[in-house]
Motif scaffolding. Structure first.
Motif, mmCIF file in Angstrom:
data_model
loop_
_atom_site.group_PDB
_atom_site.id
_atom_site.type_symbol
_atom_site.label_atom_id
_atom_site.label_comp_id
_atom_site.label_asym_id
_atom_site.label_seq_id
_atom_site.Cartn_x
_atom_site.Cartn_y
_atom_site.Cartn_z
ATOM 1 N N PRO A 109 0.699 -1.090 0.081
ATOM 2 C CA PRO A 109 -0.123 -0.096 0.067
ATOM 3 C C PRO A 109 0.807 1.270 -0.042
ATOM 4 C CG PRO A 109 -0.742 -1.683 1.734
ATOM 5 C CD PRO A 109 0.466 -2.063 1.313
ATOM 6 N N LYS A 110 0.520 2.291 -0.609
ATOM 7 C CA LYS A 110 1.121 3.387 -0.950
ATOM 8 C C LYS A 110 0.405 4.716 -0.489
ATOM 9 C CE LYS A 110 3.894 1.543 -4.399
ATOM 10 N NZ LYS A 110 3.196 0.017 -4.157
ATOM 11 N N ASP A 111 0.608 5.663 0.008
ATOM 12 C CA ASP A 111 0.114 6.863 0.758
ATOM 13 C C ASP A 111 -0.006 7.941 -0.608
ATOM 14 O OD1 ASP A 111 -0.961 8.812 1.805
ATOM 15 O OD2 ASP A 111 0.634 9.384 3.550
ATOM 16 N N PRO A 112 -1.176 7.906 -1.154
ATOM 17 C CA PRO A 112 -1.216 9.013 -2.298
ATOM 18 C C PRO A 112 -0.702 10.631 -1.794
ATOM 19 C CG PRO A 112 -3.293 8.451 -1.531
ATOM 20 C CD PRO A 112 -2.549 7.662 -0.700
ATOM 21 N N ASN A 113 -1.160 10.647 -0.502
ATOM 22 C CA ASN A 113 -0.527 12.213 0.103
ATOM 23 C C ASN A 113 0.804 12.383 0.139
ATOM 24 O OD1 ASN A 113 -3.314 13.001 0.081
ATOM 25 N ND2 ASN A 113 -3.550 11.768 1.998
ATOM 26 N N ASP A 114 1.410 11.379 -0.017
ATOM 27 C CA ASP A 114 3.092 11.576 -0.033
ATOM 28 C C ASP A 114 3.656 10.826 -0.944
ATOM 29 O OD1 ASP A 114 5.559 11.840 1.276
ATOM 30 O OD2 ASP A 114 5.831 9.845 1.971
#
Length: 334
Positions: free
Chosen positions: A236-241
């Motif tokens: 999972p990846k943080d779209p806000n980062d």
């Protein structure tokens, strides 16, 4: 009817940050029926820091072709080259004679140069400071006041110059009558500021830009260089980062943004995310890119549009300057 004015300094080639942050929203706003729009190529301003004639000439051509290719309606808006309106430098002198040196001393650009000289141990704090650099807020004021612009969209770093324009206009009005409206600063916090390849603000000074008119293969190659973290596909990846996501959402619809957010949570591979970003940008720019290349191959078309704009600009500027000159006492002898 409101009058909005935007200037573009002719020292570089347009990049995606320019397109998203300034060009696209300006063209959209120019289509509003209650708005009179002035867009100009600030080639006099370019001389302040750039002494490369070929670079200024090429930049002028590229920027003009860019605005035309992206759909600026020159029948509705006034699109001109600053140097084609000689009333502007003449007004600059009238305003210079009403501008205190103390006001110019407070200019951020001038103070930054002085501070840099001081920190480097220079005996002369004004080393490298030309009168163009020192007094360019007066030229900027003339750009604005020449057409009595009521709204001037600027970045936060330019708000001081609008305050100076208001100060100069108010002093002129006080001495010679009410000739200038007070321009209002428009800072749109909703306009996207794109990160560059390295994550810092996309800027020529950082050498991290994605040029606007790259051919497809080169555009894809640049997008694949955008900095990412080391998370693997499936993680999972943080779209806000994510710099990739930051650029993506500047081009995407709300639905597309939400769909991409879900892809990030599901662990989309960085290569896949970048490919999707490339396809979105390429699709948006494809038709305009063809128009741009056609214009660059036919510079007479660009020049004709700028001359048309100059005629429209001078139709207002010439009588207005005559009125201002009469107000200060420069009149025919009777």
């Amino acid at each position: 009817m409101s009058t909005v004015l935007t200037g573009i300094t002719t020292t570089g080639s347009p990049h995606l940050g320019n397109y998203v942050g300034a060009i696209k929203p300006a063209i959209i706003s120019s289509q509003e029926t209650d708005m009179k729009s002035y867009f100009f190529l600030a080639d006099h301003h370019a001389l302040i820091k750039c002494w490369e004639p070929d670079r200024i000439a090429q930049s002028t051509k590229e920027i003009a072709a860019t605005w035309l290719a992206l759909g600026l309606d020159t029948d509705r808006a006034v699109f001109y080259r600053q140097s084609d309106v000689p009333e502007i430098p003449e007004l600059t002198w009238l305003l210079t004679c009403m501008t205190s040196k103390g006001l110019m001393n407070r200019s951020h650009a001038y103070k930054a140069q002085v501070q840099e000289n001081t920190e480097q141990g220079e005996d002369d704090p004004d080393k490298g400071v030309t009168m163009g650099l020192f007094s360019y807020p007066v030229l900027m004021s003339a750009d604005i006041l020449m057409f009595n612009a009521s709204q001037v969209p600027v970045g936060k770093d330019q708000t001081q110059h609008l305050e100076m324009a208001r100060d100069i206009a108010a002093r002129f009005n006080h001495h010679f009558g009410e000739h200038f409206v007070m321009p209002q600063t428009v800072v749109n916090d909703n306009v996207a500021v794109l990160p560059g390849l390295d994550g810092r603000k996309m800027s020529k000074s950082y050498n991290n830009t994605i040029p606007l008119w790259l051919p497809e293969k080169q555009l894809r190659k640049h997008i694949m260089k955008i900095k990412t973290n080391s998370l693997e596909p499936g993680e999972p990846k943080d779209p806000n980062d994510s710099f990739v996501f930051d650029i993506y959402k500047a081009f995407a619809t709300e639905q597309q943004v939400n769909e991409m957010k879900a892809e990030f949570v599901n662990g989309i591979a960085w290569g896949t995310a970048k490919q999707m970003l490339f396809e979105m940008i390429n699709t948006e720019l494809q038709e305009a890119r063809e128009k741009y290349q056609e214009l660059m191959s036919n510079p007479d078309i660009i020049e004709a549009e700028l001359q048309k704009g100059a005629v429209k600009a001078r139709a207002y500027a010439t009588p207005f300057l005559a009125k201002l000159k009469a107000a200060v006492g420069i009149r025919p002898i009777k």
